[in-house]
Design a protein around this motif. Structure first.
Motif, PDB file in Angstrom:
ATOM      1  N   VAL A  95      40.483  45.442  31.966  1.00 17.80           N
ATOM      2  CA  VAL A  95      39.231  45.482  32.734  1.00 17.80           C
ATOM      3  C   VAL A  95      39.375  44.619  33.984  1.00 17.80           C
ATOM      4  O   VAL A  95      39.908  43.506  33.919  1.00 17.80           O
ATOM      5  CB  VAL A  95      38.055  44.995  31.857  1.00 17.80           C
ATOM      6  CG1 VAL A  95      36.788  44.819  32.683  1.00 17.80           C
ATOM      7  CG2 VAL A  95      37.815  45.983  30.709  1.00 17.80           C
ATOM      8  N   PRO A  96      38.918  45.105  35.142  1.00 14.92           N
ATOM      9  CA  PRO A  96      39.101  44.331  36.389  1.00 14.92           C
ATOM     10  C   PRO A  96      38.402  42.982  36.353  1.00 14.92           C
ATOM     11  O   PRO A  96      37.327  42.833  35.764  1.00 14.92           O
ATOM     12  CB  PRO A  96      38.493  45.249  37.458  1.00 14.92           C
ATOM     13  CG  PRO A  96      37.598  46.190  36.723  1.00 14.92           C
ATOM     14  CD  PRO A  96      38.224  46.376  35.377  1.00 14.92           C
ATOM     15  N   ARG A  97      39.033  42.010  37.023  1.00 17.28           N
ATOM     16  CA  ARG A  97      38.517  40.639  37.055  1.00 17.28           C
ATOM     17  C   ARG A  97      37.897  40.273  38.399  1.00 17.28           C
ATOM     18  O   ARG A  97      37.143  39.300  38.476  1.00 17.28           O
ATOM     19  CB  ARG A  97      39.642  39.651  36.738  1.00 17.28           C
ATOM     20  CG  ARG A  97      40.166  39.760  35.325  1.00 17.28           C
ATOM     21  CD  ARG A  97      41.279  38.765  35.046  1.00 17.28           C
ATOM     22  NE  ARG A  97      41.664  38.804  33.638  1.00 17.28           N
ATOM     23  CZ  ARG A  97      41.059  38.139  32.667  1.00 17.28           C
ATOM     24  NH1 ARG A  97      40.034  37.344  32.956  1.00 17.28           N
ATOM     25  NH2 ARG A  97      41.459  38.237  31.423  1.00 17.28           N
ATOM     26  N   PHE A  98      38.215  41.004  39.423  1.00 20.74           N
ATOM     27  CA  PHE A  98      37.814  40.593  40.769  1.00 20.74           C
ATOM     28  C   PHE A  98      36.965  41.659  41.447  1.00 20.74           C
ATOM     29  O   PHE A  98      37.031  42.840  41.107  1.00 20.74           O
ATOM     30  CB  PHE A  98      39.057  40.289  41.615  1.00 20.74           C
ATOM     31  CG  PHE A  98      39.963  39.266  40.995  1.00 20.74           C
ATOM     32  CD1 PHE A  98      39.600  37.926  40.952  1.00 20.74           C
ATOM     33  CD2 PHE A  98      41.171  39.647  40.409  1.00 20.74           C
ATOM     34  CE1 PHE A  98      40.414  36.983  40.360  1.00 20.74           C
ATOM     35  CE2 PHE A  98      42.004  38.710  39.813  1.00 20.74           C
ATOM     36  CZ  PHE A  98      41.625  37.372  39.791  1.00 20.74           C
ATOM     37  N   GLU A  99      36.180  41.204  42.409  1.00 23.59           N
ATOM     38  CA  GLU A  99      35.363  42.104  43.214  1.00 23.59           C
ATOM     39  C   GLU A  99      36.137  42.481  44.470  1.00 23.59           C
ATOM     40  O   GLU A  99      36.779  41.640  45.097  1.00 23.59           O
ATOM     41  CB  GLU A  99      34.037  41.434  43.577  1.00 23.59           C
ATOM     42  CG  GLU A  99      32.978  42.415  44.050  1.00 23.59           C
ATOM     43  CD  GLU A  99      31.583  41.794  44.033  1.00 23.59           C
ATOM     44  OE1 GLU A  99      30.735  42.248  43.257  1.00 23.59           O
ATOM     45  OE2 GLU A  99      31.362  40.839  44.800  1.00 23.59           O
ATOM     46  N   LEU A 100      36.066  43.748  44.834  1.00 17.79           N
ATOM     47  CA  LEU A 100      36.813  44.271  45.974  1.00 17.79           C
ATOM     48  C   LEU A 100      35.989  44.106  47.255  1.00 17.79           C
ATOM     49  O   LEU A 100      34.840  44.556  47.306  1.00 17.79           O
ATOM     50  CB  LEU A 100      37.128  45.747  45.740  1.00 17.79           C
ATOM     51  CG  LEU A 100      38.178  46.410  46.610  1.00 17.79           C
ATOM     52  CD1 LEU A 100      39.538  45.766  46.402  1.00 17.79           C
ATOM     53  CD2 LEU A 100      38.249  47.905  46.289  1.00 17.79           C
ATOM     54  N   PRO A 101      36.519  43.468  48.285  1.00 27.70           N
ATOM     55  CA  PRO A 101      35.772  43.327  49.542  1.00 27.70           C
ATOM     56  C   PRO A 101      35.415  44.700  50.123  1.00 27.70           C
ATOM     57  O   PRO A 101      36.198  45.650  50.038  1.00 27.70           O
ATOM     58  CB  PRO A 101      36.744  42.580  50.450  1.00 27.70           C
ATOM     59  CG  PRO A 101      37.679  41.879  49.523  1.00 27.70           C
ATOM     60  CD  PRO A 101      37.823  42.790  48.338  1.00 27.70           C
ATOM     61  N   ASP A 102      34.253  44.777  50.739  1.00 28.11           N
ATOM     62  CA  ASP A 102      33.782  46.048  51.307  1.00 28.11           C
ATOM     63  C   ASP A 102      34.786  46.682  52.270  1.00 28.11           C
ATOM     64  O   ASP A 102      34.982  47.914  52.232  1.00 28.11           O
ATOM     65  CB  ASP A 102      32.437  45.852  52.003  1.00 28.11           C
ATOM     66  CG  ASP A 102      31.313  45.527  51.029  1.00 28.11           C
ATOM     67  OD1 ASP A 102      31.560  45.544  49.801  1.00 28.11           O
ATOM     68  OD2 ASP A 102      30.191  45.253  51.497  1.00 28.11           O
ATOM     69  N   PRO A 103      35.440  45.911  53.178  1.00 27.66           N
ATOM     70  CA  PRO A 103      36.384  46.553  54.107  1.00 27.66           C
ATOM     71  C   PRO A 103      37.514  47.282  53.386  1.00 27.66           C
ATOM     72  O   PRO A 103      37.978  48.333  53.862  1.00 27.66           O
ATOM     73  CB  PRO A 103      36.917  45.379  54.930  1.00 27.66           C
ATOM     74  CG  PRO A 103      35.821  44.366  54.889  1.00 27.66           C
ATOM     75  CD  PRO A 103      35.247  44.492  53.516  1.00 27.66           C
ATOM     76  N   LEU A 104      37.949  46.772  52.236  1.00 32.86           N
ATOM     77  CA  LEU A 104      39.013  47.446  51.498  1.00 32.86           C
ATOM     78  C   LEU A 104      38.518  48.742  50.859  1.00 32.86           C
ATOM     79  O   LEU A 104      39.265  49.722  50.755  1.00 32.86           O
ATOM     80  CB  LEU A 104      39.583  46.520  50.429  1.00 32.86           C
ATOM     81  CG  LEU A 104      40.412  45.336  50.945  1.00 32.86           C
ATOM     82  CD1 LEU A 104      40.968  44.526  49.776  1.00 32.86           C
ATOM     83  CD2 LEU A 104      41.556  45.821  51.838  1.00 32.86           C
TER      84      LEU A 104
END
Length: 342
Positions: free
Chosen positions: A274-283
């Motif tokens: 399960v993912p641990r991090f939030e992806l920045p909007d620009p990505l």
């Protein structure tokens, strides 16, 4: 006890609705596009611990064709119109969603009226309530309507809005004495009964499978499918429900990252991917250049749309499970069914 037609019988919500109706003693006729799917519905009900016996029958009817709906509705006291297309991605041609949703709803309503059905409950969606609005508006109830021309309104949202609008217009002008109620759920999670997954439960599977490396900044309401099914039953039987819309939500929105945190906190090694991090909007916007699913997420980034279920609680005595319970029930059912990658 009532005789009830449930459309789209093998769908995620519909199978749970049928389970609840049978448990309450009602007789159910399920519409299917293909009679070969009858065995699949029996398997779903068996997974839920339900043996319908002779209180479950079938009718063959397709939302895109007139044939079969008169026979499906004949002799019914109520119709629960649950069937509607809900794809994982954005279709190339919006009419692939809009036309079946609108025309199919009208086919069901006409057949129900002509058969003398007393009440129809239509499964609409929060998609018909909370989109195309001023982005500063963060709280919605049944008085709100999605504006189909809004920039953030995708084909699914437009299909649900136009279909529900068409239903209310039909009742107002051509419905006779037939009553209409709509149930408008937010994201529907909870236990899967088989391998054909809803879009919402597929999101949990993707998280558990490691198919989502990081969480885009998306927010959505959560409700358990078992509570949505109970709300359909209350909407069908309670006199106070006639002519009303009912939002179905367990509470305020969760972010995708909060969903991931819930899975990791309760599932131990089963949540290792399960993912641990939030992806920045620009990505996310960069990924949208090549990935249709990322493209669909871009208009919704960072937008919080909370909804109130106060009306259903007050008028119908409906009490939903907590959102976290619905999320975990989805995950646990996927693991139990062997649908998560080893």
């Amino acid at each position: 006890m009532a005789r009830v037609l449930v459309t789209g019988g093998t769908g995620f919500i519909a199978a749970h609705v049928i389970r609840v109706l049978l448990a309450a003693g009602h007789t159910v006729r399920a519409s299917l596009r293909d009679r070969a799917r009858a065995g699949a519905l029996h398997a779903l009900l068996a997974a839920a611990g339900t043996e319908p016996g002779d209180r479950l029958t079938f009718a063959i009817a397709d939302l895109e064709r007139d044939a079969g709906w008169a026979e499906a509705s004949a002799g019914m006291d109520h119709v629960l119109h649950v069937a509607s297309p809900f794809p994982a991605g954005v279709p190339t041609n919006p009419d692939e969603l809009i036309r079946p949703a609108v025309d199919g709803t009208l086919r069901v309503l006409r057949a129900a009226r002509d058969a003398g059905v007393r009440r129809v409950v239509v499964t609409s969606s929060f998609a018909a309530i909370g989109y195309g609005q001023d982005r500063r508006k963060t709280y919605f109830d049944e008085r709100d309507w999605t504006r189909p021309e809004g920039r953030d309104v995708q084909p699914y949202m437009k299909s649900k809005t136009l279909a529900e609008r068409a239903a209310w217009d039909f009742i107002a002008h051509a419905g006779g004495t037939m009553e209409l109620v709509t149930v408008n759920p937010v994201g529907v999670f909870g236990p899967a009964l088989g391998p054909d997954l809803s879009t919402s439960v597929s999101l949990i599977k993707a998280m558990l499978d490691g198919a989502i490396p990081a969480c885009p900044r998306l927010y959505f309401g959560v409700v358990d499918v078992r509570d949505v099914a109970e709300l359909h039953l209350k909407a069908m039987t309670n006199p106070a429900a006639a002519g009303e819309r009912f939002l179905a939500t367990a509470g305020d929105c969760l972010s995708m990252q909060q969903v991931a945190q819930c899975l990791r906190a309760h599932l131990g090694h089963e949540a290792a991917r399960v993912p641990r991090f939030e992806l920045p909007d620009p990505l996310v916007r960069l990924a949208a250049l090549a990935m249709p699913m990322a493209r669909a997420a871009v208009p919704q980034l960072g937008i919080v749309r909370n909804a109130s279920s106060a009306k259903a609680r007050r008028l119908l005595g409906w009490t939903p499970r907590p959102a976290e319970e619905a999320i975990l029930a989805s995950a646990e059912s996927l693991i139990r069914l062997g649908l998560v990658k080893g």
